[in-house]
Design a protein around this motif. Structure first.
Motif: not given
Length: 575
Positions: A292-294, A320-322, A343-344, A353-358
């Motif tokens: 999935d793409v967020v 996390t995201v570029t 982000y994929t 269980g989760q995506i935590v990015n700063t």
């Protein structure tokens, strides 16, 4: 004699009384009358301001004398009857000088005195030539309401010195920001000496302020005027932290240009505080799975204070995201821009269980890098569900294919080849994929790691050879299951079973059939009167019950014949 004495006695009494009155009067005169209370009065305001050269001239040797080179004499008088007006005890006079105001006191300052023997009470003082009398007060012993400047003795040959002085202030003087207005006030004074001629064409210039206006443009010595101008604070001023500007007054004395001193005033500004803020969201925010793409949205705002300058080179970085892009890369205070990045979702994300990015925004302000707050957003994933499925097939290799009509059944000695397809039906990768088949033995797979939704083909290393026991059982039943590992957890699929029917090659064709034709066999058995063995497996050859019955009948018949033969022999013997 007696009479004579009596006549002279009253005269002596009056003489004594007169003597007493005279003595008492003498004592009272000697002691003096009670002193009047001291009073402070002001000079006649019609006499000031003035220079000595512009006032009534009288050079009295008893009152300061003169004229003197470059010195003026000032004479003050307390008018009226000295017995009621009183006398000077002190006179305090304020003068305007080229260096500022000066206050002198008579008789304590040099070259000054109070004179009370020339009729009314008088006081005089000598000052440098060209000073201007601004005001004066006196302490007296009587009841006079005011005193006067009676005359002056101007310097004999004063040096003419035209001069202007300037002072400057600004308001507000601190805490200024871009766009604020500072009002500057300039005070110009004619401080000329040796002359009573005014300075004209008064004007003020400032290296920062323009449009300065003055209330008066012509000043006699001792006079002042106020000039004003305004200035709007700029970004450059705030960058420097202060506004330091210098002004100067000018005027004309005849054909001569008269400049004042330079006056400087400093106004301080607020310290610029560049600031960026960042907020962050993600969509979808929950229930995402691998692949999935967020889409992340970042809002960057310039919240700088004390400046109108923009923050440039706006950018957002995320751990996390570029490839994040922003609509605007330069923001003035109060402005915002939106940035986006995608982000994929990976399997590691699902495992956690989760995506935590700063993320954090940055920009440039006057060669200074400005960083925003850190913004964190959490996206939840679907729960990790490992799963496997297995599909299995059997292929019979038999010599009966050309001899038997039903070539899909196995016979003793035939080889059965088993193949499998294992599929990852979960949402996480499974490793160590294998097939557990006790009947087929060792099974190998093309791949042992399967991502979600992928499959691998497997096969038994050796074929299975049909045995006599399989012939007696009438079938080969084979059950297998797929196995694997997910994060130290064993994953096992449901079992799958494949049954291969087994027959003897010589069995009549109409009695043949595979394991799936059991119902037809049951009907045929009923019609033919045939029975079945254990588990419904078909029995090969003639009916066993019929054979036993026939053999038993033959044995009984044989036994009867033998018995009849013995009876006949015995009868024959008796006979």
């Amino acid at each position: 004699m007696i009479e004579t004495s009596a006549r002279h006695r009253p005269g002596r009494l009056w003489t004594r009384l007169a003597t007493f009155v005279l003595l008492t009067g003498a004592l009272l005169v000697g002691a003096g009358a009670p002193a009047a209370a001291a009073t402070t009065i002001e000079i006649n305001q019609g006499n000031v301001p003035t220079t000595a050269a512009n006032f009534t001239q009288n050079c009295d040797p008893n009152l300061g004398g003169g004229p003197y080179p470059n010195q003026d004499v000032w004479v003050f008088n307390l008018p009226g009857n000295p017995q009621t007006s009183g006398t000077f005890q002190s006179v305090t006079a304020t003068f305007s000088t080229p260096t500022g105001n000066v206050t002198l006191t008579i008789p304590t300052d040099p070259n000054s005195a109070i004179v009370n023997d020339l009729g009314t009470s008088k006081a005089w003082i000598r000052t440098p030539a060209g000073w201007t009398l601004l005001n004066a007060t006196a302490v007296i012993s009587g009841t006079a309401d005011f005193f006067v400047l009676t005359h002056t003795c101007a310097a004999s040959s004063p040096e003419v010195n035209p001069r202007l002085t300037l002072t400057k202030t600004g308001s507000p003087a601190s805490g200024l920001k871009v766009g604020d207005v500072v009002t500057y006030t300039y005070t110009v004074t004619n401080a000329s000496t040796g002359t009573a001629t005014p300075i004209t064409a008064i004007a003020v210039t400032d290296d920062t302020v323009t449009g300065i206006t003055c209330q008066a443009t012509s000043l006699v010595p001792g006079q002042s005027t106020t000039c004003t101008g305004t200035y709007t604070v700029t970004e450059a001023d705030v960058e420097r932290g202060q506004i330091v500007n210098t002004a100067q007054a000018t005027g004309r004395f005849g054909e001569q240009l008269v400049p004042s001193n330079e006056a400087t005033f400093t106004v301080t500004t607020v310290t610029p505080k560049p600031k960026l803020t960042l907020t962050k969201t993600g969509s979808p925010a929950k229930g995402v799975k691998v692949g999935d793409v967020v889409t992340y949205t970042y809002t960057v705002t310039n919240e700088s204070t004390g400046t109108t300058a923009s923050i440039t080179d706006i950018a957002v970085t995320d751990d996390t995201v570029t490839g994040i892009t922003c609509e605007d890369t330069s923001l003035a205070p109060g402005e915002s821009t939106t940035c986006t990045g995608t982000y994929t979702v990976t399997e590691a994300d699902v495992e956690r269980g989760q995506i935590v990015n700063t993320a954090r925004a940055s920009g440039e302000f006057r060669e200074q890098t400005v960083y925003s707050n850190q913004a964190t957003f959490t996206v939840t994933t679907k729960v990790a569900r490992p799963g496997l499925s297995i599909d299995k097939k059997a292929r019979v290799d038999t010599d009966c294919k050309d001899k038997c009509k039903n070539g899909d059944v196995a016979h003793k000695g035939d080889k059965i080849f088993y193949t499998y397809r294992v599929t990852n039906t979960g949402n996480v990768t499974i490793t160590n994929v294998a097939v557990d088949d006790p009947t087929a033995g060792q099974v190998v797979c093309d791949r042992t790691t399967l991502a979600p939704g992928t499959s691998t083909d497997c096969h038994a290393v050796n074929p299975y050879v049909v045995t006599e026991a399989d012939v007696k059982a009438g079938k080969v039943v084979n059950t297998a299951r797929a196995t694997g590992t997910y994060r130290y957890q064993n994953v096992v699929s449901s079992s799958v079973t494949v049954t291969v029917c087994v027959e003897e090659p010589h069995k009549k064709e109409h009695e043949k059939g595979n394991w799936n034709d059991k119902e037809n066999d049951k009907e045929n058995d009923k019609e033919n009167g045939k029975g079945k063995g254990k588990d419904g497996l078909p029995v090969t050859g003639q009916s066993l019950t019929g054979a036993l019955a026939l053999g038993g009948g033959l044995l009984v018949a044989g036994g009867g014949l033998i018995g009849l033969s013995r009876i006949r022999r015995e009868v024959n013997s008796s006979l």
